[in-house]
Design a protein around this motif. Structure first.
Motif, mmCIF file in Angstrom:
data_model
loop_
_atom_site.group_PDB
_atom_site.id
_atom_site.type_symbol
_atom_site.label_atom_id
_atom_site.label_comp_id
_atom_site.label_asym_id
_atom_site.label_seq_id
_atom_site.Cartn_x
_atom_site.Cartn_y
_atom_site.Cartn_z
ATOM 1 N N ASP A 1 0.833 -1.206 0.000
ATOM 2 C CA ASP A 1 0.000 0.000 0.000
ATOM 3 C C ASP A 1 0.867 1.256 0.000
ATOM 4 O OD1 ASP A 1 -1.965 1.890 0.330
ATOM 5 O OD2 ASP A 1 -2.488 1.305 2.373
ATOM 6 N N ARG A 2 0.680 2.107 -1.004
ATOM 7 C CA ARG A 2 1.471 3.336 -1.088
ATOM 8 C C ARG A 2 1.156 4.291 0.070
ATOM 9 N NH1 ARG A 2 4.276 3.965 -5.765
ATOM 10 N NH2 ARG A 2 4.441 6.218 -5.393
ATOM 11 N N ALA A 3 -0.073 4.277 0.540
ATOM 12 C CA ALA A 3 -0.426 5.132 1.678
ATOM 13 C C ALA A 3 0.339 4.723 2.933
ATOM 14 C CB ALA A 3 -1.928 5.088 1.927
ATOM 15 N N ALA A 4 0.598 3.429 3.085
ATOM 16 C CA ALA A 4 1.355 2.961 4.242
ATOM 17 C C ALA A 4 2.802 3.429 4.184
ATOM 18 C CB ALA A 4 1.295 1.432 4.327
ATOM 19 N N ALA A 5 3.365 3.500 2.970
ATOM 20 C CA ALA A 5 4.729 4.004 2.811
ATOM 21 C C ALA A 5 4.800 5.466 3.249
ATOM 22 C CB ALA A 5 5.186 3.848 1.368
ATOM 23 N N ARG A 6 3.869 6.267 2.781
ATOM 24 C CA ARG A 6 3.838 7.675 3.171
ATOM 25 C C ARG A 6 3.641 7.829 4.682
ATOM 26 N NH1 ARG A 6 5.105 13.036 1.665
ATOM 27 N NH2 ARG A 6 3.782 14.377 2.935
ATOM 28 N N GLU A 7 2.773 7.024 5.265
ATOM 29 C CA GLU A 7 2.531 7.102 6.703
ATOM 30 C C GLU A 7 3.804 6.778 7.488
ATOM 31 O OE1 GLU A 7 -0.490 5.265 10.115
ATOM 32 O OE2 GLU A 7 -0.596 4.562 8.038
#
Length: 354
Positions: free
Chosen positions: A323-329
């Motif tokens: 998940d790309r959102a998890a990377a940003r988080e």
């Protein structure tokens, strides 16, 4: 936080300017700018050619040697002498400037700022960006313990220095999450960094080829012989060298890539390119070496067996589904520049007040 007068000592050979020569110069630029933004009176001592928009004093890389001195049989490489002269001039100059600075923050990786720190009228914090080297260990061990507070960029690096320094504080490097914005990803893979054997971009090309994905590489060719003999012959339609990119172009490349690949074949103290990828929302596939394993977790990365191309290819395929959102988080929580600045402000304030 009390507003402090802070001297930052940077490298003498590599300018603090885009396109950055590596993670250290990018780190010093961000640290300098943000400390100024927070109201501190900062002076950066750095290599000639550094960005003039910074509060800059150029280091004196201008040693004038006589012909007699040049003919001496013990004459070392000239760049070594210029660097030695620059830091010798800086340290003796700072010793005469009582009251100008509250604290000095050393990022030079040179032995003289540590060895001559006892001359300074202000206390020094030295960030350990590297494992122990003979020159730095010599500076630490000579005479009485130098009046320096040491900070490591990772727990791994702190442990490497423990036999010499004992317990060392850790302030993990941070990345500017405002400058590195998340993106939509894409099909291609990205590798960024210095083109040198210890970063091993050739292994990234071989692993990418096993996955059937195109790899775009970017960074300075710091070792032309290695690039010409090892990397260049592997380039082709599925492995493209984009050159040494400035921030905007590099950020766009990273945030529109499926996975950021890192291939250190030495124990990286930290790995700023991983933090930049996470801030871009791009999952990571990397060898499990050194401090890099502290930057990522299972939500945003897959770790491969060190130096194993097949293992890295599998890690790339798995990372592409994260998940790309998890990377940003992960970047916002662990790798943020604001978190790093909060911690450094505390260290600098405690050191100045001691």
């Amino acid at each position: 936080m009390i507003r402090r007068r802070i001297a930052i000592i940077g490298p003498a050979r590599t300018p603090i300017a885009e396109p950055f020569s590596g993670g250290l110069t990018a780190h010093i630029r961000a640290l300098t700018e943000r400390l100024c933004r927070r109201g501190h009176d900062v002076t950066l001592f750095a290599a000639p050619g550094s960005d003039p928009s910074l509060p800059l004093v150029e280091l004196a890389m201008n040693l004038q040697l006589s012909e007699t001195a040049r003919q001496d049989v013990s004459m070392p490489p000239e760049v070594f002498l210029h660097e030695h002269h620059a830091y010798l001039a800086l340290m003796t100059g700072l010793a005469r400037q009582r009251g100008r600075f509250d604290v000095i923050h050393n990022h030079s990786q040179h032995h003289l700022p540590i060895a001559l720190s006892y001359l300074l009228p202000a206390p020094m914090v030295t960030t350990l960006h590297t494992p122990p080297t003979p020159w730095l260990e010599s500076a630490v061990q000579v005479g009485p313990t130098p009046p320096v507070r040491f900070v490591a960029v990772s727990r791994y690096t702190a442990e490497q220095w423990r036999p010499t320094l004992g317990p060392v504080d850790v302030v993990a490097n941070g990345v500017d999450c405002e400058a590195w914005q998340p993106g939509p990803g894409g099909r291609d893979l990205v590798w960024s960094g210095r083109m040198v054997p210890e970063k091993a971009p050739h292994l990234a090309i071989l692993a990418a080829r096993l996955t059937g994905r195109r790899l775009v590489l970017a960074g300075p060719v710091s070792d032309p012989e290695y690039f010409a003999e090892v990397v260049s012959p592997l380039l082709g339609r599925d492995a493209v060298f984009a050159g040494h990119l400035g921030h905007e172009a590099l950020s766009h490349l990273v945030r529109t890539s499926a996975v950021a690949v890192a291939t250190p074949v030495w124990d990286e103290p930290y790995g700023l390119v991983l933090a930049e990828a996470l801030a871009s929302g791009t999952p990571v596939a990397t060898f499990a070496r050194g401090g890099t394993v502290e930057v990522v977790d299972e939500s945003c990365a897959r770790l491969a067996v060190p130096d194993d191309v097949a293992s890295l290819a599998r890690a790339i395929d798995e990372a592409a589904d994260l998940d790309r959102a998890a990377a940003r988080e992960r970047a916002e929580k662990f790798c943020s520049l604001e978190r790093m600045l909060d911690e450094y402000e505390l260290v600098l304030d405690e050191t100045a007040a001691a």
